[in-house]
Design a protein around this motif. Structure first.
Motif, mmCIF file in Angstrom:
data_model
loop_
_atom_site.group_PDB
_atom_site.id
_atom_site.type_symbol
_atom_site.label_atom_id
_atom_site.label_comp_id
_atom_site.label_asym_id
_atom_site.label_seq_id
_atom_site.Cartn_x
_atom_site.Cartn_y
_atom_site.Cartn_z
ATOM 1 N N PRO A 12 -0.879 -28.914 16.896
ATOM 2 C CA PRO A 12 -0.241 -27.185 17.238
ATOM 3 C C PRO A 12 -0.370 -27.704 19.161
ATOM 4 C CG PRO A 12 -2.169 -26.682 16.232
ATOM 5 C CD PRO A 12 -2.716 -28.035 16.110
ATOM 6 N N ILE A 15 -1.659 -22.843 23.372
ATOM 7 C CA ILE A 15 -1.003 -21.829 23.120
ATOM 8 C C ILE A 15 -1.550 -21.669 23.936
ATOM 9 C CG2 ILE A 15 -0.544 -21.299 21.011
ATOM 10 C CD1 ILE A 15 -3.404 -20.341 21.165
ATOM 11 N N GLY A 16 -1.164 -21.936 25.737
ATOM 12 C CA GLY A 16 -1.598 -20.897 27.344
ATOM 13 C C GLY A 16 -1.637 -22.608 27.715
ATOM 14 N N GLN A 20 -3.647 -30.335 25.411
ATOM 15 C CA GLN A 20 -4.450 -30.827 24.114
ATOM 16 C C GLN A 20 -5.793 -31.703 24.580
ATOM 17 O OE1 GLN A 20 -0.284 -32.415 21.824
ATOM 18 N NE2 GLN A 20 -0.972 -30.257 20.668
ATOM 19 N N GLN A 33 -9.423 -26.901 18.841
ATOM 20 C CA GLN A 33 -8.371 -26.822 18.381
ATOM 21 C C GLN A 33 -8.856 -25.318 17.828
ATOM 22 O OE1 GLN A 33 -5.529 -28.345 17.764
ATOM 23 N NE2 GLN A 33 -5.408 -28.860 19.623
ATOM 24 N N LEU A 36 -4.378 -23.862 13.087
ATOM 25 C CA LEU A 36 -3.106 -23.830 13.265
ATOM 26 C C LEU A 36 -2.389 -24.631 12.808
ATOM 27 C CD1 LEU A 36 -2.393 -22.351 17.225
ATOM 28 C CD2 LEU A 36 -2.303 -21.090 14.828
ATOM 29 N N MET A 41 2.627 -22.911 12.944
ATOM 30 C CA MET A 41 2.350 -21.950 14.125
ATOM 31 C C MET A 41 0.947 -21.463 14.038
ATOM 32 S SD MET A 41 1.337 -24.637 16.620
ATOM 33 C CE MET A 41 1.033 -23.030 18.250
ATOM 34 N N ARG A 113 -6.584 -15.881 18.077
ATOM 35 C CA ARG A 113 -5.287 -15.069 16.825
ATOM 36 C C ARG A 113 -6.174 -15.699 15.634
ATOM 37 N NH1 ARG A 113 0.068 -18.941 17.263
ATOM 38 N NH2 ARG A 113 0.683 -18.943 19.127
#
Length: 126
Positions: A12, A15-16, A20, A33, A36, A41, A113
């Motif tokens: 993925p 998301i910020g 990675q 991780q 996702l 996603m 999430r």
């Protein structure tokens, strides 16, 4: 020492405000991780599916860094329910062989999430 940002579409997108993974010398620091799916996603359904997806995501980033999960020296696992710890061990055995990496497992109140599990890792290559 130079550092290199590691990125792959096989895990993925961040998301910020993080990468990675970052390689510094022969050490690779993989960001956490969650489960996702890298294409949709969307979070995998259920604890087992999320945990498998977590390790698949970590595996993809490790490979993008030029290594594999076998190069892991430290693994941190974060669980919203420590009752799931035995299942983590069972799934981990599919991805790691002896000698196993050092590991911490931590119970947390919540994860991004609404995930039930997250893991990060440190690899040493070469």
């Amino acid at each position: 020492m130079s550092k290199k940002i590691i990125s792959t579409a096989q895990a993925p997108a961040a998301i910020g405000t993080y990468s990675q993974a970052v390689r510094a010398g022969d050490t690779v620091y993989l960001s956490g991780q969650i489960g996702l799916d890298p294409q949709s996603m969307q979070l995998a359904e259920g604890f087992e599916a999320q945990t498998i997806r977590v390790f698949e995501n970590l595996k993809a980033v490790a490979e993008a860094a030029g290594g594999s999960l076998a190069d892991t020296v430290k693994l941190n696992v974060f669980l919203t329910d420590l009752a799931n710890f035995a299942k983590v061990n069972e799934i981990m055995a599919r991805y790691f062989t002896e000698p196993y990496p050092a590991r911490a497992a931590v119970g947390v109140a919540s994860l991004p999430r609404g995930a039930q599990v997250e893991a990060d890792a440190v690899l040493v290559l070469g």
